[in-house]
Design an enzyme around this catalytic site. Structure first.
Site, PDB file in Angstrom:
ATOM      1  N   LYS A 113      50.805  54.963  18.852  1.00  0.00           N
ATOM      2  CA  LYS A 113      51.219  55.325  17.486  1.00  0.00           C
ATOM      3  C   LYS A 113      52.629  54.832  17.236  1.00  0.00           C
ATOM      4  O   LYS A 113      53.394  54.504  18.151  1.00  0.00           O
ATOM      5  CB  LYS A 113      51.131  56.836  17.265  1.00  0.00           C
ATOM      6  CG  LYS A 113      51.946  57.700  18.232  1.00  0.00           C
ATOM      7  CD  LYS A 113      53.410  57.887  17.857  1.00  0.00           C
ATOM      8  CE  LYS A 113      54.100  58.861  18.796  1.00  0.00           C
ATOM      9  NZ  LYS A 113      55.593  58.888  18.611  1.00  0.00           N
ATOM     10  N   ASP A 141      51.865  65.910  19.868  1.00  0.00           N
ATOM     11  CA  ASP A 141      51.299  64.779  19.127  1.00  0.00           C
ATOM     12  C   ASP A 141      49.777  64.702  19.198  1.00  0.00           C
ATOM     13  O   ASP A 141      49.169  63.850  18.549  1.00  0.00           O
ATOM     14  CB  ASP A 141      51.870  63.450  19.663  1.00  0.00           C
ATOM     15  CG  ASP A 141      53.286  63.191  19.171  1.00  0.00           C
ATOM     16  OD1 ASP A 141      53.640  63.713  18.106  1.00  0.00           O
ATOM     17  OD2 ASP A 141      54.020  62.472  19.861  1.00  0.00           O
TER      18      ASP A 141
END
Length: 287
Positions: free
Chosen positions: A11, A136
């Site tokens: 990401k 996350d």
């Protein structure tokens, strides 16, 4: 035996605002995050027996219970009540401790994969389950561009967001996220951050790059060589440049692949950092 193979993406934090330190020691954040096509690969199986077995190849990863992948399988077993042995084969390519979310992505892949095999939870229930693993992980359950807030559990999907190309520079060393946040506390005294980016999502959707990372100052204080990486990109007049996560990976944004490849080819043979050319994606990819 049931099995599934998922590609587990990295990401990028396009923005990362640290709003305050909470009473429990965690930090409230506000971040636009997009998954990108730099992948680890996980082969996830449910077979006869019991327990969890994690095998890995590629980059070295923590083993056993210290690995978020193993922890995700353990949480899923306990919460779902499924029976059988969980066998996970991980091929690791995403650099560790790099601000790219590889460990969290792997954990999410286990939750998503086991759920596709067992059909125990809804998507929303998986997001709630992910909060037991790490900050996350919830973002990766949906695996699409999102505004992420709170500890990471408040997710607003930005479904119509553009998928840009990114040039990543990674110096090859790991950063301690814990130490970076501790340094942020020392620099900011844990106070509320009143200088928030307004209309971040609309700016990003319009093609503007409201880049900001509140962890960049503490990260570069602890790891000064991050500054050298960013200056390398800025020296090429790549102004849309920032750091992702708690570092040390820095990036530049490109609206088209052709431009991105020019600079990738210019930098790819460096002996002092690793270079990755990636693109934003949406959704889980499987083999």
């Amino acid at each position: 035996m049931k099995s599934i193979i998922l590609l587990s993406p990295a990401k990028i934090n396009l923005t990362l605002e640290v709003l305050r330190k909470r009473d429990d020691g965690y930090h409230e954040i506000r971040s636009i995050i997009q998954p990108v096509n730099l992948f680890d690969e996980l082969n996830i199986c449910i077979e006869e027996g019991e327990g969890i077995e994690l095998d890995s190849k590629g980059l070295d990863v923590p083993s056993g219970q210290s690995n978020l992948t193993w922890k995700a399988a353990d949480v899923f077993i306990k919460e779902s009540g499924i029976r059988g042995k969980i066998r996970i084969a991980l091929t690791k390519k995403i650099p560790l401790g790099a601000g790219l979310g590889g460990g969290s992505s792997n954990a999410a892949a286990v939750l998503v994969g086991l759920n596709r095999l067992s059909k125990k939870f809804s998507q929303g229930e998986l997001v709630i389950l992910s909060s037991k693993i790490g900050a996350d992980v919830a973002f990766f359950i949906n695996c699409m561009t999102a505004l992420v807030e709170g500890f990471g559990e408040k997710i607003t999907l930005l479904r119509d967001s553009p998928h840009y190309y990114y040039l990543f520079l990674n110096p090859g060393f790991e950063v301690s996220t814990k130490k970076v946040y501790e340094c942020w506390d020392e620099l900011n005294h844990g106070v509320v951050n009143h200088t928030r980016i307004e209309d971040t999502t609309s700016l990003f959707r319009s093609g503007a790059f409201p880049l900001r990372n509140d962890l960049e100052t503490p990260a570069t204080k602890l790891y000064p060589s991050i500054t050298n990486l960013k200056e390398r990109l800025l020296s090429l007049r790549l102004e849309a440049t920032s750091m992702t996560g708690s570092g040390p990976t820095v990036f530049s944004i490109f609206k088209d692949e052709k431009s991105a490849k020019v600079f990738y080819n210019l930098l790819k043979d460096s002996s002092s950092f690793k270079v990755f050319l990636v693109k934003g994606i949406s959704g889980w990819h499987r083999l």
